[in-house]
Design an enzyme around this catalytic site. Structure first.
Site, PDB file in Angstrom:
ATOM      1  CG  HIS A 158      -2.119   0.859   1.097  1.00  0.00           C
ATOM      2  ND1 HIS A 158      -2.185   2.127   1.607  1.00  0.00           N
ATOM      3  CD2 HIS A 158      -3.316   0.658   0.507  1.00  0.00           C
ATOM      4  CE1 HIS A 158      -3.369   2.666   1.355  1.00  0.00           C
ATOM      5  NE2 HIS A 158      -4.077   1.787   0.682  1.00  0.00           N
TER       6      HIS A 158
ATOM      7  CB  THR B 107      -1.330   3.130  -2.982  1.00  0.00           C
ATOM      8  OG1 THR B 107      -0.553   1.937  -2.992  1.00  0.00           O
ATOM      9  CG2 THR B 107      -1.438   3.670  -1.575  1.00  0.00           C
ATOM     10  CD  GLU B 108      -5.155   5.849   0.332  1.00  0.00           C
ATOM     11  OE1 GLU B 108      -6.310   6.223   0.090  1.00  0.00           O
ATOM     12  OE2 GLU B 108      -4.825   5.251   1.368  1.00  0.00           O
ATOM     13  CG  LEU B 109      -9.101   4.869  -6.049  1.00  0.00           C
ATOM     14  CD1 LEU B 109     -10.454   5.549  -6.262  1.00  0.00           C
ATOM     15  CD2 LEU B 109      -9.062   3.556  -6.806  1.00  0.00           C
TER      16      LEU B 109
ATOM     17  CD1 TRP C  15      -8.526   7.657  -2.124  1.00  0.00           C
ATOM     18  CD2 TRP C  15     -10.287   6.358  -2.551  1.00  0.00           C
ATOM     19  NE1 TRP C  15      -8.458   6.575  -1.275  1.00  0.00           N
ATOM     20  CE2 TRP C  15      -9.537   5.755  -1.516  1.00  0.00           C
ATOM     21  CE3 TRP C  15     -11.444   5.702  -2.978  1.00  0.00           C
ATOM     22  CZ2 TRP C  15      -9.893   4.546  -0.924  1.00  0.00           C
ATOM     23  CZ3 TRP C  15     -11.800   4.506  -2.382  1.00  0.00           C
ATOM     24  CH2 TRP C  15     -11.032   3.941  -1.368  1.00  0.00           C
TER      25      TRP C  15
END
Length: 419
Positions: free
Chosen positions: A111, A147-149, A299
């Site tokens: 991540h 990771t986190e879009l 995002w």
């Protein structure tokens, strides 16, 4: 008339939290992790979220005859903690996988922010994660969620070169302009890579606004929500959110489980709607246009960029310090160092150093175990200092061993020619 698709995707991640690591620990104690907090928090979330929600989704799949479908992306860090602290959670995900109606996506194993820093490290983590998913759930991922879009044109090209045909990202308004997120798009730099964009408004109605009694649309019901889905103009509505939304961020008392129990039934009762997984979505719907994203989007926060992790000098210094070690790590190639290096890349460590306030401040505060961003920075940099010492010592030991090998190597004598 073609049915409108609903794509439901959940992100599952738990960071490997660092213990309080003081200056005087540097060079003396190289165990960096708060094992008690990691175990305690994971077991709490397992009871409040993972186990009840997995059971709810399994019942919905069985009750619908397989017409209800969902997708998950589970980080390697979370999977390691499931194996260590909550094997029952892993079993419940295996039960979902066995239905054949759940798609497991690829992502970075730790991540991490590797897609922004190192192409080789990014590739290493993606491959490692894909192998882990195949090992646990029987099928390698074909869809990617960074990771986190986090997404950009260059990241999309890397993802396609790694064998993925579909990628999830944010329907960021400054990238879309007048376009709707409710269609399939293509990567600008690699048009064969299809993009599914998060409908941020509808996703956040569940993830952030559901229990807000001050919200003008509270309480949110399945009937009301389906009406909004049907009003959207496109082919597909992508509802992407953290899995911990259910039972952790939105408590069971809020009615979130009742809402999710009713939603599949109401959607499948409507002849104009259907559920699809990401892989099915791009087969069913054609791309309507390319999407250009020169700078990375995500995002997170109102800006939908990467400033939640790299927006201040503290974060940038920590980020540059850790990724500067990549080349030396490749030379040393020590498994323990590689493992610690991976966990030290987890995006959460940089998120804790964020100094944003205003509308996004409460969100950062909720997810932050430190009292201040500066405490997070100092603790992290103390750990990095110890890690640097270990890495330098391992590199020096390699040089010493090379010298010993050279000194002990037999001297080859030239053969004496006979007269």
């Amino acid at each position: 008339m073609a049915k409108k698709s609903v794509c439901l995707y959940f992100q599952v991640h738990q960071p490997t939290r660092l213990r309080l690591y003081r200056f005087f620990d540097i060079g003396k104690d190289s165990h960096y992790y708060d094992d008690f907090a990691n175990r305690t928090i994971l077991r709490r979330i397992a009871q409040k979220c993972y186990l009840p929600m997995n059971q709810l989704l399994l019942e919905a799949i069985n009750k619908s005859g397989g017409k209800f479908k969902v997708a998950f992306s589970i980080s390697g860090s979370a999977l390691e903690q499931f194996e260590r602290y909550a094997p029952d959670v892993l079993d419940s995900f295996r039960a979902l996988a066995a239905t054949g109606k759940v798609e497991f996506l690829g992502e970075t194993y730790y991540h991490s922010l590797a897609s922004l820093a190192s192409e080789s490290e990014f590739m290493h983590q993606v491959v490692k994660h894909s192998r882990k998913i195949e090992q646990l759930f029987g099928k390698a991922p074909v869809t990617f969620r960074n990771t986190e879009l986090i997404y950009s044109d260059s990241i999309g090209a890397q993802v396609y070169n790694l064998g993925f045909k579909t990628m999830l990202t944010e329907g960021a308004r400054h990238i879309l302009g007048w376009k709707s997120p409710d269609y399939v798009y293509s990567c600008f730099s690699e048009p064969k890579l299809k993009l599914l964009l998060r409908n941020s408004s509808l996703s956040d109605d569940i993830a952030f606004r559901f229990s807000n009694r001050g919200w003008s649309d509270w309480p949110l019901t399945a009937e009301k929500f389906i009406g909004w889905i049907k009003e959207s103009e496109g082919d597909i509505v992508n509802l992407f959110m953290d899995y911990e939304t259910f039972g952790e961020h939105q408590s069971a008392d809020s009615g979130i489980f009742d809402f999710m129990r009713a939603l599949p039934e109401f959607i499948l009762r409507d002849p104009s709607l259907e559920f699809v997984t990401p892989a099915e979505a791009v087969k069913k719907h054609k791309s309507v246009d390319t999407l250009e994203a020169f700078d990375p989007i995500s995002w997170a926060d109102e800006e939908r960029d990467v400033t939640a992790w790299l927006g201040n000098e503290l974060q940038q210094e920590a980020y540059n310090k850790v990724y500067a070690m990549t080349e030396k790590l490749s030379i040393v190639n020590d498994p323990m160092l590689w493992s610690d290096f991976g966990h030290l890349q987890e995006s959460d460590h940089f998120y804790y150093m964020c100094t944003k306030y205003f509308s996004d401040g409460e969100v950062h505060k909720y997810f932050n175990p430190y009292d201040t961003p500066y405490e997070a920075f100092i603790n992290y940099m103390n750990v990095i200092s110890d890690f640097q010492i270990r890495l330098d010592e391992a590199r020096a030991a390699l040089d010493i061993n090379d010298e010993i090998v050279k000194e002990e190597a037999p001297v080859k004598r030239k053969a004496v020619k006979k007269k």
